[in-house]
Design a protein around this motif. Structure first.
Motif, PDB file in Angstrom:
ATOM      1  N   ARG A 136       8.243   4.875  -3.462  1.00 43.40           N
ATOM      2  CA  ARG A 136       7.898   3.578  -4.041  1.00 43.40           C
ATOM      3  C   ARG A 136       9.077   2.605  -4.003  1.00 43.40           C
ATOM      4  O   ARG A 136       8.884   1.397  -3.867  1.00 43.40           O
ATOM      5  CB  ARG A 136       7.425   3.774  -5.487  1.00 43.40           C
ATOM      6  N   LYS A 137      10.289   3.139  -4.115  1.00 48.25           N
ATOM      7  CA  LYS A 137      11.457   2.256  -4.120  1.00 48.25           C
ATOM      8  C   LYS A 137      11.627   1.518  -2.798  1.00 48.25           C
ATOM      9  O   LYS A 137      12.105   0.383  -2.791  1.00 48.25           O
ATOM     10  CB  LYS A 137      12.722   3.053  -4.462  1.00 48.25           C
ATOM     11  N   TYR A 138      11.229   2.117  -1.694  1.00 52.99           N
ATOM     12  CA  TYR A 138      11.340   1.410  -0.410  1.00 52.99           C
ATOM     13  C   TYR A 138      10.539   0.111  -0.451  1.00 52.99           C
ATOM     14  O   TYR A 138      10.984  -0.919   0.041  1.00 52.99           O
ATOM     15  CB  TYR A 138      10.859   2.289   0.744  1.00 52.99           C
ATOM     16  N   ALA A 139       9.351   0.172  -1.049  1.00 56.50           N
ATOM     17  CA  ALA A 139       8.526  -1.033  -1.187  1.00 56.50           C
ATOM     18  C   ALA A 139       9.151  -2.002  -2.191  1.00 56.50           C
ATOM     19  O   ALA A 139       9.213  -3.215  -1.941  1.00 56.50           O
ATOM     20  CB  ALA A 139       7.115  -0.665  -1.615  1.00 56.50           C
ATOM     21  N   MET A 140       9.628  -1.470  -3.319  1.00 56.95           N
ATOM     22  CA  MET A 140      10.207  -2.350  -4.340  1.00 56.95           C
ATOM     23  C   MET A 140      11.459  -3.056  -3.835  1.00 56.95           C
ATOM     24  O   MET A 140      11.721  -4.213  -4.187  1.00 56.95           O
ATOM     25  CB  MET A 140      10.527  -1.541  -5.601  1.00 56.95           C
ATOM     26  N   TYR A 141      12.241  -2.377  -3.003  1.00 61.11           N
ATOM     27  CA  TYR A 141      13.451  -2.982  -2.435  1.00 61.11           C
ATOM     28  C   TYR A 141      13.127  -4.045  -1.381  1.00 61.11           C
ATOM     29  O   TYR A 141      14.014  -4.812  -0.998  1.00 61.11           O
ATOM     30  CB  TYR A 141      14.317  -1.917  -1.759  1.00 61.11           C
ATOM     31  N   SER A 142      11.892  -4.069  -0.898  1.00 62.72           N
ATOM     32  CA  SER A 142      11.568  -4.831   0.314  1.00 62.72           C
ATOM     33  C   SER A 142      10.616  -6.003   0.118  1.00 62.72           C
ATOM     34  O   SER A 142      10.759  -7.021   0.797  1.00 62.72           O
ATOM     35  CB  SER A 142      10.933  -3.898   1.361  1.00 62.72           C
ATOM     36  N   LEU A 143       9.616  -5.863  -0.755  1.00 63.06           N
ATOM     37  CA  LEU A 143       8.491  -6.800  -0.779  1.00 63.06           C
ATOM     38  C   LEU A 143       8.916  -8.264  -0.909  1.00 63.06           C
ATOM     39  O   LEU A 143       8.323  -9.145  -0.286  1.00 63.06           O
ATOM     40  CB  LEU A 143       7.521  -6.430  -1.910  1.00 63.06           C
ATOM     41  N   GLY A 144       9.947  -8.527  -1.681  1.00 63.32           N
ATOM     42  CA  GLY A 144      10.389  -9.909  -1.871  1.00 63.32           C
ATOM     43  C   GLY A 144      11.052 -10.531  -0.659  1.00 63.32           C
ATOM     44  O   GLY A 144      11.360 -11.727  -0.662  1.00 63.32           O
ATOM     45  N   ALA A 145      11.278  -9.747   0.399  1.00 64.64           N
ATOM     46  CA  ALA A 145      11.925 -10.278   1.605  1.00 64.64           C
ATOM     47  C   ALA A 145      10.983 -11.133   2.438  1.00 64.64           C
ATOM     48  O   ALA A 145      11.426 -11.795   3.381  1.00 64.64           O
ATOM     49  CB  ALA A 145      12.466  -9.136   2.464  1.00 64.64           C
ATOM     50  N   HIS A 189       0.831  -1.217   0.000  1.00 70.00           N
ATOM     51  CA  HIS A 189       0.000   0.000   0.000  1.00 70.00           C
ATOM     52  C   HIS A 189       0.868   1.271   0.000  1.00 70.00           C
ATOM     53  O   HIS A 189       0.463   2.290  -0.563  1.00 70.00           O
ATOM     54  CB  HIS A 189      -0.937   0.001   1.209  1.00 70.00           C
ATOM     55  N   THR A 190       2.049   1.188   0.608  1.00 68.92           N
ATOM     56  CA  THR A 190       2.925   2.364   0.584  1.00 68.92           C
ATOM     57  C   THR A 190       3.368   2.673  -0.847  1.00 68.92           C
ATOM     58  O   THR A 190       3.722   3.813  -1.160  1.00 68.92           O
ATOM     59  CB  THR A 190       4.185   2.180   1.467  1.00 68.92           C
ATOM     60  N   TYR A 191       3.350   1.661  -1.708  1.00 63.35           N
ATOM     61  CA  TYR A 191       3.674   1.854  -3.125  1.00 63.35           C
ATOM     62  C   TYR A 191       2.485   2.428  -3.893  1.00 63.35           C
ATOM     63  O   TYR A 191       2.620   3.411  -4.622  1.00 63.35           O
ATOM     64  CB  TYR A 191       4.103   0.527  -3.755  1.00 63.35           C
ATOM     65  N   THR A 192       1.332   1.806  -3.710  1.00 60.63           N
ATOM     66  CA  THR A 192       0.168   2.191  -4.514  1.00 60.63           C
ATOM     67  C   THR A 192      -0.442   3.524  -4.084  1.00 60.63           C
ATOM     68  O   THR A 192      -1.191   4.139  -4.853  1.00 60.63           O
ATOM     69  CB  THR A 192      -0.922   1.098  -4.446  1.00 60.63           C
TER      70      THR A 192
END
Length: 327
Positions: A188-197, A177-180
């Motif tokens: 948005r990069k914080y979410a992209m760097y993180s979601l796969g963890a 949600h922080t991305y969308t």
């Protein structure tokens, strides 16, 4: 020669960092024993090292060793070595965290901020499952939706990862949600760097589909979520298999884009591999599916994987493969 605290203490921070990094480079080239590098780190820990330059060097070396020890662990011949090494790293990180804290201090200078960022940046590798660290990360995560200052930019990705690694679907949806909910690409990069963890395999796969097929992620950003999935060995295997299975789609998507975007997808999928068998597998795939514009980058990655595989072999034949060594 035996390394002593007094011997290192007289060196400047720049020289201490150079000693560690040069030692690691020599060990990587097979020109110095690996335990020399570890002995330097052990002495720096005794000194309660607080230079941002030296701790930055330690961050790089600890992360590099983690990838090698993870590969050793996957081979099954040295049970307990990865856990003991992780405990070794955790001891340094948690001790340093007690000194620097999570919050900025009024008299912080630039190097103090760098030091805090460096130490906190190691938490998601070495202390993500420490109860106190996990609880503080979750507290700040929950609070930052109403009080953004609770989660400074310099360690937002680290906290997101810790929360995702300890959580499940609810935490994943909150990070997504922080991305969308914003158009700010840096946020948005914080979410992209993180979601796969996320520790949930299904959510890792969802992240890969989101990156490549949802239409929510810009073409020039697709590789960031892939890299977040590949943050450990299991994730790397998942990301690489996904890359292979979706190669035709990816190739079509990037047909008119800069070759650097394909390079980024390759690197984010395979850069953690540390075995000769993986190098051979990657090489065979790109021989069957040639990418002329990426040949040089692929060759560099294969060389790196094979160099890392040699280092794993050196560790296997040394005291570093014994759990007791790291105690």
């Amino acid at each position: 020669a035996a390394m002593t605290a007094g011997g290192l203490d007289v060196l400047s921070p720049v020289d201490r960092a150079a000693l560690l990094l040069d030692g690691y480079a020599l060990a990587k080239a097979g020109l110095a024993p690996l335990d020399t590098v570890v002995n330097i780190m052990k002495v720096l820990m005794v000194l309660n090292e607080n230079s941002s330059i030296v701790c930055g060097a330690m961050q790089g070396v600890l992360n590099a060793f983690y990838i090698l020890m993870e590969e050793l662990d996957s081979q099954g011949s040295h049970p307990g070595a990865l856990q003991s090494f992780t405990a070794f790293g955790k001891k340094f990180v948690v001790s340093a965290l007690e000194r620097v804290g999570w919050d900025a201090k009024p008299d912080d200078g630039h190097t103090d901020k760098l030091l805090r960022s460096t130490i906190l940046g190691l938490l998601d590798t070495f202390a993500w499952n420490d109860p106190a660290v996990a609880a503080e990360a979750k507290r700040r995560f929950d609070l930052h939706f109403t009080e953004p200052s609770a989660l400074p930019a310099e360690y937002k990705t680290t906290v997101y990862r810790i929360v995702l690694m300890n959580g499940g679907l609810a935490e994943y949806e909150k990070v997504l949600h922080t991305y969308t909910s914003t158009e700010d690409n840096q946020e948005r990069k914080y979410a992209m760097y993180s979601l796969g963890a996320s520790s949930v395999e299904g959510l890792k796969k969802r992240t890969l589909d989101w990156a490549l097929k949802s239409g929510d992620v810009k073409l020039q950003d697709y590789f960031y979520p892939m890299g977040s999935v590949a943050h450990n060995m299991a994730g790397s295997e998942l990301a690489w298999n996904y890359f292979k299975e979706n190669f035709a789609t990816l190739k079509e998507m990037l047909s008119k884009a800069s070759p650097s975007l394909m390079d980024a997808g390759i690197i984010n999928s395979i850069s953690r591999f540390c075995s000769l068998s993986k190098a051979d597998e990657v090489e065979a795939f790109f021989q069957a599916n040639p990418l002329p514009s990426s040949e040089r980058r692929i060759s560099q990655q294969l060389e790196g994987i094979r160099t890392s595989a040699k280092m794993v072999g050196l560790i296997k034949d040394s005291a570093l493969s014994k759990p007791a060594y790291w105690a």
